[in-house]
Design an enzyme around this catalytic site. Structure first.
Site, PDB file in Angstrom:
ATOM      1  N   GLY A   4       0.179   0.209  -2.762  1.00 39.40           N
ATOM      2  CA  GLY A   4       0.027   1.512  -2.127  1.00 39.40           C
ATOM      3  C   GLY A   4      -0.238   2.640  -3.092  1.00 39.40           C
ATOM      4  O   GLY A   4      -0.119   3.807  -2.750  1.00 39.40           O
ATOM      5  N   SER A   6      -3.246   2.968  -4.936  1.00 38.13           N
ATOM      6  CA  SER A   6      -4.651   2.739  -5.305  1.00 38.13           C
ATOM      7  C   SER A   6      -4.775   1.536  -6.237  1.00 38.13           C
ATOM      8  O   SER A   6      -5.629   1.509  -7.121  1.00 38.13           O
ATOM      9  CB  SER A   6      -5.251   3.979  -5.972  1.00 38.13           C
ATOM     10  OG  SER A   6      -5.111   5.108  -5.153  1.00 38.13           O
ATOM     11  N   SER A   7      -3.921   0.545  -6.026  1.00 38.97           N
ATOM     12  CA  SER A   7      -3.868  -0.567  -6.979  1.00 38.97           C
ATOM     13  C   SER A   7      -5.161  -1.369  -7.018  1.00 38.97           C
ATOM     14  O   SER A   7      -5.605  -1.776  -8.097  1.00 38.97           O
ATOM     15  CB  SER A   7      -2.686  -1.490  -6.648  1.00 38.97           C
ATOM     16  OG  SER A   7      -2.742  -1.923  -5.296  1.00 38.97           O
ATOM     17  N   ASP A  63     -10.449   7.033  -4.290  1.00 46.53           N
ATOM     18  CA  ASP A  63      -9.631   6.486  -5.381  1.00 46.53           C
ATOM     19  C   ASP A  63     -10.477   6.163  -6.604  1.00 46.53           C
ATOM     20  O   ASP A  63     -10.090   6.434  -7.745  1.00 46.53           O
ATOM     21  CB  ASP A  63      -8.896   5.228  -4.915  1.00 46.53           C
ATOM     22  CG  ASP A  63      -7.906   5.520  -3.806  1.00 46.53           C
ATOM     23  OD1 ASP A  63      -7.558   6.696  -3.624  1.00 46.53           O
ATOM     24  OD2 ASP A  63      -7.495   4.569  -3.114  1.00 46.53           O
ATOM     25  N   LYS A 107      -4.171  -4.752   2.124  1.00 43.77           N
ATOM     26  CA  LYS A 107      -5.369  -4.133   2.696  1.00 43.77           C
ATOM     27  C   LYS A 107      -6.413  -5.163   3.117  1.00 43.77           C
ATOM     28  O   LYS A 107      -6.954  -5.095   4.200  1.00 43.77           O
ATOM     29  CB  LYS A 107      -5.954  -3.159   1.673  1.00 43.77           C
ATOM     30  CG  LYS A 107      -7.120  -2.345   2.167  1.00 43.77           C
ATOM     31  CD  LYS A 107      -7.407  -1.174   1.243  1.00 43.77           C
ATOM     32  CE  LYS A 107      -7.806  -1.574  -0.142  1.00 43.77           C
ATOM     33  NZ  LYS A 107      -8.172  -0.419  -0.990  1.00 43.77           N
TER      34      LYS A 107
END
Length: 242
Positions: A4, A6-7, A63, A107
């Site tokens: 969570g 922007s990995s 991001d 995601k």
């Protein structure tokens, strides 16, 4: 990583940068990345965004843009189509907190029912809003497109959402009837007529229909326009602080 923070984008961007640095050093280039291989940072950010879509997510570019184009001491006001940014000076007295909620969000694994679904909801909301404003929805792919085509400021776009969309979730059948209009003729909701440019659009529609699910057009469009207002408000606050 589903962290969570922007990995996935961070992994893509750092991989791209590491690859370019290795290529530049191998070729003994004198210029810094990404110029040593003929790229500028804006194009690199766009390429990183596009690459994430190959794993099945309708990734946006926020991001990746801040990862590649960010500068110390500044926030970035980021706009798209085309990608462009400008620095926003941050107040020197401000403190910034980055937190990890420890809640995982896979995601890619849940793309059809979560991440990609939100993109489809925005697309369908944009089409209905454009029609309500008397504009050609063929030119509309995003909620920003509707604002650009109508020339309305953000408060008026929010009012258009209130007037056009209902708070209750939309079913696929309801949307197909709305889009058919008086003629009764309508292309399938997952077709290119509505999902053009969205690699996963048809899959989202199919999964939603199969699960007898619904789509949140009102909530999604209202969130986007009010977030845009908050960005503008934050930029004004930062400007006054200087």
């Amino acid at each position: 990583m589903a962290a969570g923070l922007s990995s996935s984008s961070a992994l893509v961007c750092t991989s791209a940068v590491a690859t370019m640095v290795a290529m530049c050093r191998r070729g003994r280039a004198t210029a810094e990345w990404p110029k040593c291989i003929g790229l500028d940072r804006t194009l690199l950010a766009e390429l990183c965004t596009a690459s994430e879509r190959f794993v099945g997510t309708e990734s946006g570019g926020m991001d990746q843009a801040i990862s590649v184009l960010g500068q110390a001491g500044y926030a970035k006001h980021i706009e798209f189509n085309p990608l462009r940014t400008r620095n926003v000076s941050l107040p020197k007295s401000a403190s910034w907190i980055v937190t990890h909620t420890l809640v995982e969000s896979h995601k890619q694994r849940t793309a059809a029912t979560n991440y990609n679904k939100r993109v489809v909801e925005c697309r369908l909301a944009a089409i209905l809003l454009a029609r309500a404003a008397g504009k050609d929805d063929v030119r509309v792919k995003t909620l920003y497109d509707v604002q650009r085509e109508t020339g309305k400021p953000l408060p008026e776009m929010i009012e258009l959402v209130f007037q056009t969309l209902h708070k209750e979730p939309y079913t696929i059948d309801e949307l197909e009837k709305l889009l058919a209009g008086e003629t009764g003729d309508v292309a399938p909701l997952g077709s290119d007529e509505y999902m053009y440019g969205l690699r996963q659009g048809a899959r989202v529609i199919d999964e939603t229909r199969k699960q007898q699910g619904t789509l949140l057009l009102y909530q999604r469009s209202l969130h986007c326009y009010t977030e845009a207002m908050r960005v503008a408000d934050f930029q004004r606050v930062c400007s006054r602080a200087q």
